[in-house]
Design a protein around this motif. Structure first.
Motif, mmCIF file in Angstrom:
data_model
loop_
_atom_site.group_PDB
_atom_site.id
_atom_site.type_symbol
_atom_site.label_atom_id
_atom_site.label_comp_id
_atom_site.label_asym_id
_atom_site.label_seq_id
_atom_site.Cartn_x
_atom_site.Cartn_y
_atom_site.Cartn_z
ATOM 1 N N GLN A 150 -6.135 -0.075 -3.787
ATOM 2 C CA GLN A 150 -5.889 -0.718 -2.497
ATOM 3 C C GLN A 150 -7.082 -1.557 -2.052
ATOM 4 O O GLN A 150 -6.911 -2.671 -1.536
ATOM 5 N N ASN A 151 -8.279 -1.040 -2.259
ATOM 6 C CA ASN A 151 -9.480 -1.805 -1.889
ATOM 7 C C ASN A 151 -9.585 -3.094 -2.701
ATOM 8 O O ASN A 151 -9.960 -4.152 -2.163
ATOM 9 N N TRP A 194 0.822 -1.204 0.000
ATOM 10 C CA TRP A 194 0.000 0.000 0.000
ATOM 11 C C TRP A 194 0.866 1.268 0.000
ATOM 12 O O TRP A 194 0.356 2.348 -0.232
ATOM 13 N N THR A 211 -10.577 -10.847 -7.517
ATOM 14 C CA THR A 211 -11.091 -10.459 -6.199
ATOM 15 C C THR A 211 -12.084 -11.465 -5.634
ATOM 16 O O THR A 211 -12.645 -11.243 -4.555
ATOM 17 N N ARG A 221 -7.041 -5.589 -1.337
ATOM 18 C CA ARG A 221 -7.496 -6.160 -0.052
ATOM 19 C C ARG A 221 -8.582 -7.213 -0.278
ATOM 20 O O ARG A 221 -8.602 -8.254 0.391
ATOM 21 N N LYS A 222 -9.498 -6.933 -1.184
ATOM 22 C CA LYS A 222 -10.517 -7.932 -1.517
ATOM 23 C C LYS A 222 -9.866 -9.203 -2.033
ATOM 24 O O LYS A 222 -10.270 -10.322 -1.680
#
Length: 456
Positions: free
Chosen positions: A62-63, A53, A246, A66-67
């Motif tokens: 970033q989201n 990150w 994801t 993370r997923k």
């Protein structure tokens, strides 16, 4: 009690005196270059030590990452594999220790030897049994070493997959943003082509030009329009790719607008080649596979020798329930089982494991060589991508000026419409090339960060 002490002392002496036969693992010596021979900074620190990150500052990206790290199916499979290997390691540790079991039973056996003396033979028993294979030659310890290496290799494989997935998501995201920009370029170009068709039609209807110019403008408009469906398809496919990474069903992906303010540092610290051996999980995984192959070779070597198993039973056994508590029993045995003549089977198995270990050595060296090549390629791209971008930027500026001049000269009747078309096509190609160059500036950092083992 004296007998128990003697047996216990014998077991301890056998255990402590047992040896571990076979080839002790020694880490291969890799003769690597002292540097990556790039213009980037080479020192004890490298960018792989930064968190992902910190490399990817876009919050939407970033989201998505993370997923991916939570829901990606391949990553979940890898986590389950680690659990499996951890359980297998526990089994190999348990094999080194005594196995304790209990048995409670009641039985009645009818006997009639000769046909004229039938009688019942009841029996009641409550027994505790202990069985222990003494690891005389190290076979069980080699098995434990193999299982530990397999577990550690599974963990490194998980880390390598994590790095790969982070890079895949980042690359797909930047490619998607670049496709959006390419779509906007085509859309703006279509608007310009429609305006050119309108002007060409007015000039043709006013008798200033021949119909050919008008038809050429329509042709160029139709040619430009053919780009849109292809780009729209690529955008949808890229969104589907990111959704799969994801762990979701295909859906629209939120992303930032395309910007041309991508600034690359003049040099990035990439560390020393020796640090890459410690950092990249694929290299660490290959070494654990090498350790496991060496342990399997040790198991095959010790399989050629006899194996000693000690068994002890103690408890109560009687043919009458009233005397059950007054009827103690015990049973002690030692069994030595080994090959006598197996037509060379165990020797051939050992030779096969030697060859497998040799393959693992070459595989490890090949992984190191491939990793070094990955870093070198990423550095070459990093060092040249800025020059490529500047070249495309210069071409885009000059082609734009040429197009504007050609359009002005055409209106004034100085040049023909074919010159305008050539200038428009060159400017359009230069815009697409510049967009790709900007995309590649982002992707070069993705590949460099990945090649150095960053992201876990």
């Amino acid at each position: 009690m004296k007998r128990i002490i003697i047996i216990t002392a014998a077991i301890i002496s056998l255990t402590l005196g047992s040896c571990k036969l076979g080839h002790k693992y020694v880490k291969p010596s890799i003769d690597m270059p002292q540097s990556f021979a790039g213009n980037a900074d080479t020192d004890s620190f490298n960018i792989s030590g930064l968190k992902w990150w910190e490399i990817y500052s876009d919050t939407l990206l970033q989201n998505l990452i993370r997923k991916t790290l939570v829901h990606n199916k391949d990553l979940l499979i890898s986590e389950a594999r680690i659990k499996e290997l951890a359980a297998m390691k526990r089994i190999s540790v348990a094999d080194l220790l005594p196995s304790i079991g209990g048995n409670a039973y009641m039985q009645n056996e009818g006997l009639d030897y000769g046909g004229d003396n039938y009688k019942n033979d009841p029996e009641i028993g409550l027994k505790l049994s202990v069985s222990w294979e003494i690891d005389l030659w190290g076979n069980l310890r080699w098995n434990k070493e193999r299982s530990i290496a397999q577990l550690r290799g599974g963990i490194e494989a998980h880390r390598a997959l994590q790095i790969s997935l982070i890079a895949q998501v980042a690359q797909a995201y930047f490619e998607l943003v670049a496709l959006d920009h390419e779509y906007s370029i085509v859309t703006r170009t279509l608007q310009a082509r429609r305006e050119a068709v309108r002007i060409a039609r007015l000039r043709y209807e006013g008798g200033l030009t021949a119909e050919t110019s008008y038809l050429q403008a329509q042709t160029e408009l139709a040619r430009t329009a053919t780009y849109l469906p292809s780009i729209q398809r690529n955008i949808s496919l890229k969104e589907n790719e990111i959704s799969l990474l994801t762990g979701e069903y295909p859906n629209a992906i939120q992303r930032a607008a395309f910007t041309d303010d991508v600034e690359l540092p003049s040099g990035v610290p990439v560390g020393l080649p020796s640090t890459m051996l410690q950092r990249r999980p694929d290299i660490r995984q290959a070494e654990q596979q090498l350790i496991a192959a060496n342990a399997e070779m040790g198991m095959a070597y010790t399989n050629r020798f006899p194996r000693l198993t000690l068994t002890a039973q103690g408890g109560l056994e009687s043919d009458e329930f009233k005397n059950f508590l007054k009827s103690p029993m015990h049973f002690l045995s030692a069994g030595l089982l080994g090959p006598v003549f197996d037509m060379g089977r165990r020797q051939a198995q050992y030779r096969a494991k030697q060859a497998a270990y040799e393959q693992a050595c070459y595989r490890y060296e090949n992984v190191v060589l491939g990793a070094f090549t990955d870093v070198r390629n990423a550095l070459v791209t990093f060092n040249k991508v800025q020059d490529i971008y500047l070249a495309w930027k210069k071409l885009e500026n000059s082609s734009k000026a040429t197009m504007e001049l050609a359009q002005l000269q055409y209106i004034n009747g100085v040049v023909g419409y074919i010159d305008v078309l050539d200038a428009q096509r060159n400017y359009f190609d230069a815009q697409i090339g510049l967009s790709n160059a900007l995309r590649n500036k982002r992707l070069c950092m993705v590949q460099l960060y990945k090649s150095l083992g960053g992201g876990w």
